[in-house]
Design an enzyme around this catalytic site. Structure first.
Site, PDB file in Angstrom:
ATOM      1  N   HIS A 123       0.766  -1.413   0.234  1.00  0.00           N
ATOM      2  CA  HIS A 123      -0.134   0.046  -0.298  1.00  0.00           C
ATOM      3  C   HIS A 123       1.036   1.353  -0.561  1.00  0.00           C
ATOM      4  O   HIS A 123       0.338   2.171   1.026  1.00  0.00           O
ATOM      5  CB  HIS A 123      -1.361  -0.035   1.542  1.00  0.00           C
ATOM      6  CG  HIS A 123      -2.293  -1.162   1.263  1.00  0.00           C
ATOM      7  ND1 HIS A 123      -3.606  -0.658  -0.217  1.00  0.00           N
ATOM      8  CD2 HIS A 123      -1.763  -2.075   1.243  1.00  0.00           C
ATOM      9  CE1 HIS A 123      -4.067  -1.140   0.496  1.00  0.00           C
ATOM     10  NE2 HIS A 123      -3.071  -2.380   0.039  1.00  0.00           N
TER      11      HIS A 123
ATOM     12  N   TYR B  40       3.575  -4.851   9.304  1.00  0.00           N
ATOM     13  CA  TYR B  40       3.633  -3.320   9.228  1.00  0.00           C
ATOM     14  C   TYR B  40       4.615  -3.014   9.869  1.00  0.00           C
ATOM     15  O   TYR B  40       5.474  -1.832   9.610  1.00  0.00           O
ATOM     16  CB  TYR B  40       2.766  -3.006   9.855  1.00  0.00           C
ATOM     17  CG  TYR B  40       0.741  -3.463   9.012  1.00  0.00           C
ATOM     18  CD1 TYR B  40       1.419  -4.208   8.188  1.00  0.00           C
ATOM     19  CD2 TYR B  40       0.011  -3.110   9.671  1.00  0.00           C
ATOM     20  CE1 TYR B  40       0.111  -4.635   7.139  1.00  0.00           C
ATOM     21  CE2 TYR B  40      -1.082  -2.798   8.805  1.00  0.00           C
ATOM     22  CZ  TYR B  40      -1.432  -3.977   7.874  1.00  0.00           C
ATOM     23  OH  TYR B  40      -1.798  -4.283   6.978  1.00  0.00           O
TER      24      TYR B  40
END
Lengths: 361, 176
Positions: A64, A334
């Site tokens: 992303h 992440y």
């Protein structure tokens, strides 16, 4: 007790000491995953994502990668209070930093190429806690567990010559993973929102709400837009301007605040909470707990969305993760991505660069 | 030749062994949690922060105790180099006991994370939100973790050397 004399021949004892230290070092190396069976970790998943882009884009997220910061607030209506102790839910406002993004690891990828969209949200709760989310515009996810996610990324690695994944590898993965095939079929058939602003965003994973009485319920949630739905003709995707989604978002947010309703969906008995590839079908109790209002799109400056992870396990009291194995993997991946991009140094995002270039022309 | 027959004071011995367990556990938790994307990742992470703060608090108490209570002297016949290594390694051990939790706390602050000890209980940030600073502190935290482990292994080897081979009372001063 007076100490005894030194030993005459220290060699066997020296070997013993070395053996003890060596054994502890080996156990430590095993704990660290340096020896033994290779583990799926945040590091290995981040590697798989990073390998698929062909090169590293320093300072950017490993997934992303292309995104835009937004800010605003959440206006709670109080309806969530009976279900969760989270300080987000009593009537009132909490400030929000968000990030709209498209999937993939290339910061300048054209928006038509990546039809999977996400929204990261960081709610600053009134009691000082935080609630972070990374929600996507599909109700289901492409795989059900971390190992499959990694294997799918590896199978999707573009061939350096053709810049396309090897169809045979994709085919083999899909044959072994009907749930991924279902996701692909869904993506093909589901209407694609024409804008970031008119899409519904889903929690993907299940979570648990705990109320003040200690009752716990399995939930998913979705953010349903007030902006009327319009669909994008998928046949035109290749011809659309490279930043059409982000340009559209900037134009819309410049005209007025964009709003979504946070709707909590309560699990029926038998709904799986550990598998994000399976939708909860049929009638469900749904409660609208408040409105997300996004009214600014600042550039990615320090302190804005770029410098946060949207780790779905940063949760306030009253909310906890479910038994969905993807949650831990998202959290770990992440974190690995954040470690890498942090030390590479922050870089302005692609949209900001585009705007600056536009401003100079 | 003279041998130290005195031992460390009881609070010093208790703190030493309690912290030995906590610090070793912490190092194993630390390397273990980053090695996996399974459910053990968030579980171990949720232990890492409260144990880290506990170690910081104990290390400060221990430092204060050590500064006000002399340690038993090293054997007078210990070679100068060994004595120097012993002294230096203890400075570094104390330094790491205090620095590692502070770096952990500082890096979470710089990374913009809530510093959750357990649900609903958070620590205040000790550094400004600065992603590059986070990057370097996080790197240092990992590197120093491995250094800490190696130093502890060396410390253990030296203790066993005193206890099993030299048999000069140094091991007993802490273990006895």
């Amino acid at each position: 007790m007076p100490p005894s004399r030194p030993v005459r021949n220290p060699l066997p004892l020296m070997i013993l000491i070395a053996a003890i230290a060596g054994a502890i070092a080996l156990i430590f190396a095993w704990a660290a995953g340096l020896i033994g069976t290779a583990r799926v970790s945040g590091i290995s998943i981040a590697n798989a994502l990073q390998n698929n882009t062909g090169k590293i884009f320093p300072g950017f997220r490993r997934a992303h990668t292309k995104g835009l910061c937004v800010t605003g607030y959440f206006e709670a209506n109080g309806a969530g209070v009976p279900y969760s102790r989270a300080a987000l839910f009593p009537v009132g406002r909490s400030s929000v930093i968000g990030r709209f993004s498209t999937a993939g690891g290339v910061p300048t990828a054209p928006d038509g190429r990546n039809v999977f969209r996400g929204l990261g949200l960081r709610f600053a709760l009134r009691d000082g806690e935080e609630w972070r989310m990374a929600i996507d515009h599909t109700p289901i996810f492409v795989v059900s567990n971390p190992a499959d996610f990694q294997a799918f990324q590896i199978a999707s690695k573009p061939d350096p010559a053709t810049k396309k994944p090897d169809p045979a590898k994709i085919k083999a993965f899909l044959a072994a993973h009907p749930e991924t095939q279902r996701f692909m079929d869904f993506m093909k058939s589901a209407p694609l929102p024409s804008s970031f602003a008119n899409g519904t965003y889903y929690s993907i994973n299940a979570f648990r709400f705990t109320n003040p009485n200690g009752q716990t319920r399995a939930v998913r949630w979705q953010f349903i837009p007030e902006t009327p739905f319009a669909t994008l003709d998928k046949a035109t995707l290749d011809r659309l301007p490279p930043d059409f989604l982000f340009d559209d978002l900037l134009a819309r947010i410049g005209k007025g605040p964009l709003k979504w309703h946070m709707v909590v969906v309560f699990a029926n008995p038998g709904d799986p909470t550990n598998n994000a590839t399976i939708p909860w079908t049929g009638p469900h109790r749904q409660v609208d707990v408040g409105t997300l209002v996004l009214d600014q799109a600042p550039t990615e400056e320090a302190g804005s969305c770029r410098d946060y992870t949207f780790d779905p396990l940063v949760l306030p009291k009253g909310v906890s993760g479910s038994d969905d194995p993807l949650l831990a993997a998202r959290s770990a991946t992440y974190a690995a991505s954040f470690r890498r991009r942090a030390i590479e140094g922050p870089h302005p995002d692609a949209i900001t660069l585009q705007q600056q270039r536009g401003g100079q022309q | 030749m003279t041998h130290p027959t005195e031992r460390f004071a009881l609070p010093a011995r208790l703190l030493h062994w309690l912290m030995a367990v906590l610090i070793l556990a912490m190092l194993f938790v630390g390397v273990g949690m980053v090695s996996t994307a399974s459910q053990r990742y968030p579980e171990l992470l949720s232990w890492h922060r409260p144990i880290g703060i506990t170690i910081l608090a104990l290390a400060l108490i221990r430092l204060a105790f050590r500064l006000t209570h002399a340690a038993p002297p090293l054997p007078s016949d210990l070679p100068v180099l060994q004595a120097a290594v012993a002294k230096a390694s203890h400075y570094i051990l104390y330094g790491l006991m205090i620095a590692m939790p502070l770096i952990g706390w500082g890096m979470l602050s710089a990374g913009g994370f809530p510093i959750v000890l357990w649900k609903g209980v958070q620590l205040f940030p000790i550094l400004p939100h600065d992603v590059l600073l986070y990057g370097w502190l996080r790197y240092a935290h990992g590197l120093l973790g491995y250094a800490f482990f190696l130093l502890i292994l060396g410390h253990l080897c030296a203790a066993l050397f005193h206890g099993l081979i030299r048999r000069d009372g140094v091991f007993q001063s802490m273990a006895g």
